[in-house]
Scaffold this motif. Structure first.
Motif, PDB file in Angstrom:
ATOM      1  N   ASP A   1     -45.957  -6.854  45.121  1.00 15.92           N
ATOM      2  CA  ASP A   1     -46.292  -6.944  46.544  1.00 15.92           C
ATOM      3  C   ASP A   1     -45.515  -8.098  47.181  1.00 15.92           C
ATOM      4  N   ASP A   2     -44.835  -7.832  48.294  1.00 16.29           N
ATOM      5  CA  ASP A   2     -43.999  -8.848  48.952  1.00 16.29           C
ATOM      6  C   ASP A   2     -44.774 -10.096  49.355  1.00 16.29           C
ATOM      7  N   THR A   3     -45.944  -9.919  49.947  1.00 20.62           N
ATOM      8  CA  THR A   3     -46.726 -11.080  50.390  1.00 20.62           C
ATOM      9  C   THR A   3     -47.237 -11.874  49.203  1.00 20.62           C
ATOM     10  N   ARG A   4     -47.707 -11.170  48.187  1.00 23.00           N
ATOM     11  CA  ARG A   4     -48.195 -11.866  46.997  1.00 23.00           C
ATOM     12  C   ARG A   4     -47.066 -12.656  46.333  1.00 23.00           C
TER      13      ARG A   4
ATOM     14  N   LEU B   1     -46.812 -19.121  55.617  1.00 17.94           N
ATOM     15  CA  LEU B   1     -46.382 -17.720  55.570  1.00 17.94           C
ATOM     16  C   LEU B   1     -46.720 -16.939  56.828  1.00 17.94           C
TER      17      LEU B   1
ATOM     18  N   VAL C   1     -49.700 -15.805  57.648  1.00 20.52           N
ATOM     19  CA  VAL C   1     -50.660 -14.770  57.252  1.00 20.52           C
ATOM     20  C   VAL C   1     -52.051 -15.384  57.359  1.00 20.52           C
TER      21      VAL C   1
ATOM     22  N   HIS D   1     -54.898 -12.199  48.136  1.00 22.23           N
ATOM     23  CA  HIS D   1     -53.694 -12.220  47.302  1.00 22.23           C
ATOM     24  C   HIS D   1     -53.850 -13.214  46.151  1.00 22.23           C
TER      25      HIS D   1
END
Length: 108
Positions: free
Chosen positions: A14-17, A38, A40, A48
């Motif tokens: 996962d990109d965000t993780r 980030l 977010v 995450h």
């Protein structure tokens, strides 16, 4: 059976993780610090971090009224161990490809 090496790779898919994970080598950070860096929400970062903790990629340490997250070397070792099982066959395939390329280029 899912090994922790597979769990690590899945967590980092996962990109965000992955961005959360990559934000931690500089040192421990709180959820708020990670979220601010980030762009977010803190709630999303917490979710995450839960997945990253389950994969043993991050660990948490209480610091007063905050919780600080840092990298957990166990998860990286799990991923390395998982990938190392493929290394001998990858080297053999590379060696065979190199030999084939040399044979094709050698004068006849």
């Amino acid at each position: 059976m899912i090994t922790n090496g597979v769990r690590v790779l899945s967590a980092l898919a996962d990109d965000t993780r992955r961005a959360v994970f990559e934000a931690l080598p500089q040192g421990p950070k709180s959820v708020g610090e990670i979220a601010a860096g980030l762009g977010v929400t803190s709630s999303a970062i917490s979710q995450h971090l839960k997945v990253l903790r389950e994969a043993r990629l991050v660990m948490v340490q209480p610091a007063g009224n905050r919780r600080l997250y840092s990298l957990d070397p166990r998860g990286l070792a799990d991923a390395r161990d998982y990938l190392e099982q493929f290394w001998p066959s990858a080297l053999a395939a590379y060696s065979a490809a190199l030999s084939n390329a040399r044979e094709e280029q050698s004068p006849k």
